[in-house]
Design an enzyme around this catalytic site. Structure first.
Site, mmCIF file in Angstrom:
data_model
loop_
_atom_site.group_PDB
_atom_site.id
_atom_site.type_symbol
_atom_site.label_atom_id
_atom_site.label_comp_id
_atom_site.label_asym_id
_atom_site.label_seq_id
_atom_site.Cartn_x
_atom_site.Cartn_y
_atom_site.Cartn_z
ATOM 1 C CB SER A 109 -7.058 -8.495 4.958
ATOM 2 O OG SER A 109 -7.873 -8.016 3.922
ATOM 3 C CG ASP A 251 -8.429 -4.447 1.952
ATOM 4 O OD1 ASP A 251 -7.725 -4.236 0.941
ATOM 5 O OD2 ASP A 251 -8.662 -5.591 2.386
ATOM 6 C CG ASP A 253 -4.653 -7.295 1.839
ATOM 7 O OD1 ASP A 253 -5.749 -6.705 1.903
ATOM 8 O OD2 ASP A 253 -4.555 -8.519 1.605
ATOM 9 C CG ASP A 255 -7.311 -8.441 -0.636
ATOM 10 O OD1 ASP A 255 -7.817 -7.522 0.048
ATOM 11 O OD2 ASP A 255 -7.296 -9.635 -0.258
#
Length: 457
Positions: A109, A251, A253, A255
Site C-alpha cells: 500500500s 496511494d 495500490d 485503494d
C-alpha cells in the site's frame, strides 16, 4: 528467532522484502496454505473452481513474490492468473467477474518500496475473514504441508491475463453518471509511481478530462517516494501552477485517495465522506441515512452529519472493519480520514478512482467548485503524531501511562479526546489528540509521543 504466532495485520501480511515473513520460502508456503484451503473447499463443494487471480503494484520485489506465490499455489493444484500492476480494488472486481476462487494482491500500500505484502480476497471480492486468516497462519506456522501435496498430474499452471487493465477501466468509468462527462475539466493526477499509473489516467481522460500526470514513472524503487496520498503538498503546488480544477492523489495500490481543490487546499477522507454522504442523502441514496467512519475521524465530521440528520457509526481503525460494519447493517458509504472510501453499491473495498469520480460527479451535478464543496464542515483542531517503536506492549501496563492520559483528559474537560493505537501495518504507534486549543493539544500529543518513544524504544 522467537516463535511467531501471527502473520496477518489489519491489512494482510506485510514485511520487508527478503526478510521474514516476506522471504521466498515463506511466500511459497503461504501460497501452499491458501491453495490447500481452496482445494479442500472445492472438494467439499464438488466444484472444479481452483483458480486464483494475482495482481501487484510496482515494487521491485513484486516479481519475486509473484513467482513464489504462484509456485506455492500451483503445487497445491491451483491454477493462477497473473494480471500485473493493477489497483487493489481491481483485483476484488476481477476475482468476482472472472469467477475465481480467490484473489491476491501483492502490495504494501502506502509503505516504502522495500516493504511488500499479501492481501487475500474471497470469491465474493471481499477480503477474507479473520477466521480464514487464522487458518492460513496455522498451516504456515505449525504444519508440514508436504504430505498434503496432490499427485504430480494435478499440479496447477500459471498464465498471464493481458486485458485486465481494460476491464478495470471500463468498470470504474461505469460508476460515473452516464449523462455527464468531464469535458473542460483540468485534473492534476498523482499515481504515486504505483499500481494505477496506467489505468487511472485513462479513466479520467476517456471521460473527457485534461489530465496532468505526476508520479507516473515507476522504476521499482520510487513507489510512494515523496509522491502519492501521503504527500499531497506537491499535488497542491501543481494544481496552483497549472490552474487546475482539482487534484487527485492515489496511494501505491490506489485503494485510497486524497484530493486538492483549485485553491490548493487539501480535501482529506473525512471531507470526501461528508461531501458524498450529504449528496447521497439529498437524493435518497444513502442507505439507512448512515455513514460509517473510524475512531480517527475528526469530530467536526460527526457534528456536520448530526446537523444533516445522518447517523455516524464509528469502527476500529482499518478499512476492513468499516466494510464489516457496512455489510452487517446494509450501509453503502463508509471510509477513513486517510482516504479509504468504500461505496458498497459499486465495489467491495476502498477504491481511490471510484471515490474521486464520485466527488467529480457531485461537482458536475451541483455546478459547484471543489473549494465550495471543501467547506462542508469545520475541523475541530486535531494533532496526529506517528511514533516509530521497536516493540509493542499493553499500554495500560506501562508505568505512568494511565495517570498521564487521565490527567490530559481532565485538562481537556470534555472538549476533546485522546486516542492512541498501534498501527496494524507498520512498527508505529499513532497518537491522536483533539481539542479546542491547538497549542494545548499539540503539547499533549508531544507529551504522550515522547513518553511512548522512550518506553517502547
Amino acid at each position: 528467532m522467537e516463535k511467531k504466532t501471527r502473520l496477518f495485520g489489519t491489512d494482510g501480511i506485510r514485511g520487508t522484502a527478503n526478510q521474514y515473513p516476506m522471504t521466498p520460502d515463506m511466500v511459497v508456503k503461504i501460497g501452499q496454505a491458501i491453495g490447500y484451503l481452496l482445494r479442500k473447499e472445492a472438494e467439499e463443494k464438488s466444484s472444479s473452481v481452483r483458480k486464483v487471480v494475482i495482481g501487484k503494484d510496482t515494487r521491485l520485489s513484486g516479481y519475486m513474490i509473484e513467482q513464489a506465490l504462484a509456485s506455492g499455489l500451483n503445487s497445491m493444484g491451483v491454477f493462477v492468473q497473473l494480471v500485473g500492476p493493477l489497483p487493489t480494488p481491481g483485483i476484488g472486481y476481477l476475482t468476482r467477474t472472472m469467477r475465481a476462487a480467490a484473489g491476491i494482491v501483492i502490495s504494501a500500500s502506502h509503505n516504502p518500496f522495500h516493504d511488500n505484502g499479501i492481501k487475500v480476497f474471497g470469491s465474493d471480492g471481499f477480503k477474507i475473514s479473520e477466521e480464514m486468516e487464522r487458518e492460513i497462519e496455522r498451516l504456515v506456522l505449525e504444519e508440514d504441508l508436504t504430505p498434503l501435496l496432490p499427485p504430480s498430474k494435478e499440479i496447477g499452471r500459471t498464465r498471464r491475463i493481458e486485458d485486465s487493465q481494460g476491464r478495470y477501466i471500463v468498470y470504474v468509468k461505469g460508476t460515473f453518471p452516464l449523462e455527464y462527462t468531464l469535458d473542460g475539466m483540468r485534473i492534476v493526477l498523482d499515481t504515486a509511481n504505483g499500481a494505477s499509473y496506467k489505468v487511472a489516467p485513462s479513466i479520467f481522460q476517456e471521460l473527457g478530462a485534461e489530465v496532468i500526470q505526476l508520479g507516473d514513472d515507476p522504476n521499482g524503487t520510487n513507489i510512494n517516494d515523496k509522491v502519492g496520498a501521503l504527500y499531497p503538498q506537491k499535488l497542491a503546488e501543481s494544481v496552483l501552477h497549472y490552474r487546475a480544477d482539482v487534484g487527485i492523489s492515489l496511494d501505491g495500490d490506489a485503494d485510497r485517495v486524497i484530493m486538492v481543490d483549485e485553491k490548493g487546499e487539501i480535501v482529506n477522507g473525512d471531507r470526501i465522506l461528508a461531501i458524498c454522504a450529504l449528496h447521497m442523502k439529498e437524493r435518497g441514496l444513502l442507505k439507512g441515512d448512515t455513514l460509517v467512519a473510524t475512531q480517527m475521524s475528526n469530530f467536526g465530521l460527526e457534528k456536520r452529519m448530526n446537523e444533516a440528520g445522518i447517523k455516524l457509526v464509528k469502527t476500529g481503525v482499518g478499512d476492513k472493519y468499516v466494510v464489516e460494519e457496512m455489510r452487517k447493517h446494509g450501509y453503502n458509504l463508509g471510509g477513513e480520514q486517510s482516504g479509504h472510501i468504500i461505496f458498497l453499491d459499486h465495489t467491495t473495498t476502498g477504491d481511490g478512482c471510484i471515490a474521486a469520480l464520485s466527488v467529480l460527479a457531485v461537482m458536475k451535478q451541483t455546478g459547484k467548485k471543489m473549494s465550495d464543496l471543501n467547506h462542508v464542515f469545520e475541523d475541530v483542531p486535531q494533532i496526529l503524531i506517528n511514533c516509530r517503536v521497536k516493540r509493542r506492549a499493553e499500554l495500560s501496563e506501562l508505568a505512568g501511562y494511565n495517570d498521564m492520559i487521565r490527567n490530559i483528559e481532565k485538562k481537556l474537560a470534555g472538549n476533546g479526546r485522546v486516542f492512541v493505537r498501534f498501527s496494524g501495518t507498520e512498527p508505529v504507534i499513532r497518537v491522536l489528540v483533539e481539542g479546542t486549543e491547538k497549542a494545548q493539544i499539540t503539547q499533549f500529543a508531544e507529551e504522550i509521543a515522547s513518553f511512548l518513544e522512550k518506553e517502547l524504544s
